[in-house]
Enzyme design. Structure first.
Site, PDB file in Angstrom:
ATOM      1  N   ARG A 106       0.874  -1.175   0.000  1.00 55.85           N
ATOM      2  CA  ARG A 106       0.000   0.000   0.000  1.00 55.85           C
ATOM      3  C   ARG A 106       0.907   1.220   0.000  1.00 55.85           C
ATOM      4  O   ARG A 106       1.692   1.427   0.937  1.00 55.85           O
ATOM      5  CB  ARG A 106      -0.900   0.008   1.242  1.00 55.85           C
ATOM      6  CG  ARG A 106      -1.805   1.240   1.343  1.00 55.85           C
ATOM      7  CD  ARG A 106      -2.582   1.212   2.655  1.00 55.85           C
ATOM      8  NE  ARG A 106      -3.356   2.415   2.858  1.00 55.85           N
ATOM      9  CZ  ARG A 106      -4.628   2.572   2.494  1.00 55.85           C
ATOM     10  NH1 ARG A 106      -5.263   1.592   1.892  1.00 55.85           N
ATOM     11  NH2 ARG A 106      -5.263   3.700   2.742  1.00 55.85           N
ATOM     12  N   HIS A 133      -7.225   1.128  -6.638  1.00 53.43           N
ATOM     13  CA  HIS A 133      -7.561   0.607  -5.303  1.00 53.43           C
ATOM     14  C   HIS A 133      -8.481  -0.610  -5.493  1.00 53.43           C
ATOM     15  O   HIS A 133      -9.659  -0.587  -5.141  1.00 53.43           O
ATOM     16  CB  HIS A 133      -8.267   1.703  -4.514  1.00 53.43           C
ATOM     17  CG  HIS A 133      -8.301   1.463  -3.031  1.00 53.43           C
ATOM     18  ND1 HIS A 133      -7.792   0.326  -2.437  1.00 53.43           N
ATOM     19  CD2 HIS A 133      -8.807   2.221  -2.017  1.00 53.43           C
ATOM     20  CE1 HIS A 133      -7.968   0.402  -1.130  1.00 53.43           C
ATOM     21  NE2 HIS A 133      -8.578   1.538  -0.845  1.00 53.43           N
ATOM     22  N   GLN A 136     -10.697  -2.318  -2.598  1.00 57.68           N
ATOM     23  CA  GLN A 136     -11.864  -1.516  -2.223  1.00 57.68           C
ATOM     24  C   GLN A 136     -13.033  -1.786  -3.154  1.00 57.68           C
ATOM     25  O   GLN A 136     -14.192  -1.846  -2.737  1.00 57.68           O
ATOM     26  CB  GLN A 136     -11.507  -0.030  -2.257  1.00 57.68           C
ATOM     27  CG  GLN A 136     -12.660   0.913  -1.923  1.00 57.68           C
ATOM     28  CD  GLN A 136     -13.118   0.802  -0.486  1.00 57.68           C
ATOM     29  OE1 GLN A 136     -12.315   0.866   0.427  1.00 57.68           O
ATOM     30  NE2 GLN A 136     -14.410   0.615  -0.271  1.00 57.68           N
ATOM     31  N   ASP A 229     -15.669  10.511  -2.238  1.00 64.47           N
ATOM     32  CA  ASP A 229     -14.410  10.293  -1.534  1.00 64.47           C
ATOM     33  C   ASP A 229     -13.906  11.652  -1.048  1.00 64.47           C
ATOM     34  O   ASP A 229     -14.415  12.700  -1.465  1.00 64.47           O
ATOM     35  CB  ASP A 229     -13.396   9.632  -2.492  1.00 64.47           C
ATOM     36  CG  ASP A 229     -12.151   9.107  -1.793  1.00 64.47           C
ATOM     37  OD1 ASP A 229     -12.116   9.119  -0.541  1.00 64.47           O
ATOM     38  OD2 ASP A 229     -11.206   8.701  -2.485  1.00 64.47           O
ATOM     39  N   CYS A 270     -15.521   5.200   0.576  1.00 65.65           N
ATOM     40  CA  CYS A 270     -14.450   4.268   0.927  1.00 65.65           C
ATOM     41  C   CYS A 270     -13.865   4.540   2.313  1.00 65.65           C
ATOM     42  O   CYS A 270     -13.191   3.673   2.866  1.00 65.65           O
ATOM     43  CB  CYS A 270     -13.356   4.295  -0.134  1.00 65.65           C
ATOM     44  SG  CYS A 270     -12.669   5.940  -0.414  1.00 65.65           S
ATOM     45  N   ARG A 315     -14.622  -5.110   3.362  1.00 66.92           N
ATOM     46  CA  ARG A 315     -13.196  -5.153   3.019  1.00 66.92           C
ATOM     47  C   ARG A 315     -12.564  -6.431   3.568  1.00 66.92           C
ATOM     48  O   ARG A 315     -11.699  -7.035   2.919  1.00 66.92           O
ATOM     49  CB  ARG A 315     -12.460  -3.934   3.613  1.00 66.92           C
ATOM     50  CG  ARG A 315     -12.870  -2.576   3.072  1.00 66.92           C
ATOM     51  CD  ARG A 315     -12.517  -2.376   1.613  1.00 66.92           C
ATOM     52  NE  ARG A 315     -11.134  -2.611   1.302  1.00 66.92           N
ATOM     53  CZ  ARG A 315     -10.116  -1.787   1.607  1.00 66.92           C
ATOM     54  NH1 ARG A 315     -10.351  -0.660   2.246  1.00 66.92           N
ATOM     55  NH2 ARG A 315      -8.882  -2.078   1.248  1.00 66.92           N
TER      56      ARG A 315
END
Length: 328
Positions: A106, A133, A136, A229, A270, A315
């Site tokens: 990450r 991502h 996600q 977001d 997210c 997740r």
């Protein structure tokens, strides 16, 4: 389907059928978790988590998911390894692959996770880069599946900086699964033209559309999913806040936006989210600009339409699936 020893770097690398299979298994793992069924299928294996960007959901999902599967986990935070400082990415990948069965990364550039995968002999998983991502996205689509009988043909609209990793990845996964994707943002924050064209071609094969608009009303109207977001992503210069607030305030998700969407529309994010001033950054922005809510109002965030906590939980189940199928 055989996912053994495959990397998970971006959803462009996976077919529609493969993505749907990953989602099917994610629902199965969620059911097993809820029912208390043991699924320690990977006892004896070990994974390492390389984090150049901090995280809550990604780290917790990988750690809990790995332990549920019976694996050992090592976390290496932003100062926890020599990668990029005293040791090259190539050497890091080769060393870690001798000690671990899987590597999660990450961080910043997509090129880094791609290079790790190039030189690693074990699967590499993208926990987030500036460009994509993918973990996600599986959680997002899983949440859609939990709320709609059929997701194909639905309309998902993303409000905000559509060039970021979430905007890019939503466009990709929607194109792959036949979901109509709308990017709602000022033109200067539209996604990369080359990626847009790629996604339009994929979408046409799956009977869906990719739409870019600056009109918030057009974006919200008839949407089944409203997604947003934060306005400034991790790693961006904090000085950009003033500019982004001016650019994106017209694209805030509020009660008016949700009223234009379909009656059973859901709201996704997210996370983390600046829907109040109960964070250090939220308070700083309020003190500087007098804004209490940014990309989404607290009213929408806490509404019945908001499925953000289900999305956050998912997740765990989707990341567990990725590890399982690539390591079993």
């Amino acid at each position: 389907m055989d996912f053994s020893n495959r990397d998970f770097l971006k959803l462009l690398d996976y077919s529609k059928e493969e993505i749907l299979e990953l989602l099917r298994l994610s629902h199965k793992f969620k059911k097993m978790k809820k029912e208390g069924q043991s699924h320690r299928y990977l006892v004896g294996k070990n994974v390492v988590l390389l984090f150049e960007k901090d995280s809550t959901r990604t780290r917790c999902a990988f750690e809990v998911g790995a332990k549920d599967l019976g694996m050992g986990v090592t976390y290496l935070g932003p100062t926890g390894s020599q990668m990029g400082k005293k040791e090259s990415i190539k050497d890091t990948a080769r060393v870690l692959a001798r000690m671990y069965d899987g590597i999660e990364y990450r961080g910043f550039d997509q090129e880094v996770v791609e290079e790790l995968a190039k030189y690693s002999s074990v699967p590499v998983w993208n926990g987030l880069t500036n460009e994509f991502h993918p973990t996600q996205m599986l959680a997002d689509i899983m949440t859609m599946q939990e709320n709609f009988d059929e997701i194909k043909g639905r309309k998902l609209t993303f409000f905000g900086d559509a060039r970021n990793n979430v905007g890019n990845s939503l466009m990709v996964v929607c194109a792959k699964l036949g979901i109509n994707f709308t990017c709602c943002a000022p033109k200067e924050l539209f996604p990369n033209k080359e990626l847009v064209e790629t996604c339009k071609n994929i979408a046409s094969e799956n009977g869906s559309t990719i739409t870019l608009t600056e009109d918030a009303t057009e974006g919200a109207k008839g949407a089944d999913v409203i997604y947003t977001d934060v306005w400034v992503s991790m790693g961006e210069d904090p000085s950009i806040w003033e500019t982004r607030i001016k650019q994106l305030s017209p694209y805030q998700v509020n009660s008016k936006v949700m009223s234009l969407a379909n009656k059973d529309a859901i709201f996704l994010h997210c996370l983390p989210s600046f829907h109040d001033t109960n964070t250090k950054i939220g308070k700083e922005i309020y003190d500087r600009f007098g804004i209490k809510e940014m990309e989404v109002t607290d009213e929408v965030f806490e509404s019945k339409a908001s499925k953000v906590m289900d999305e956050a939980e998912n997740r765990l189940h989707t990341i567990k699936t990725i590890m399982y199928v690539t390591l079993k």
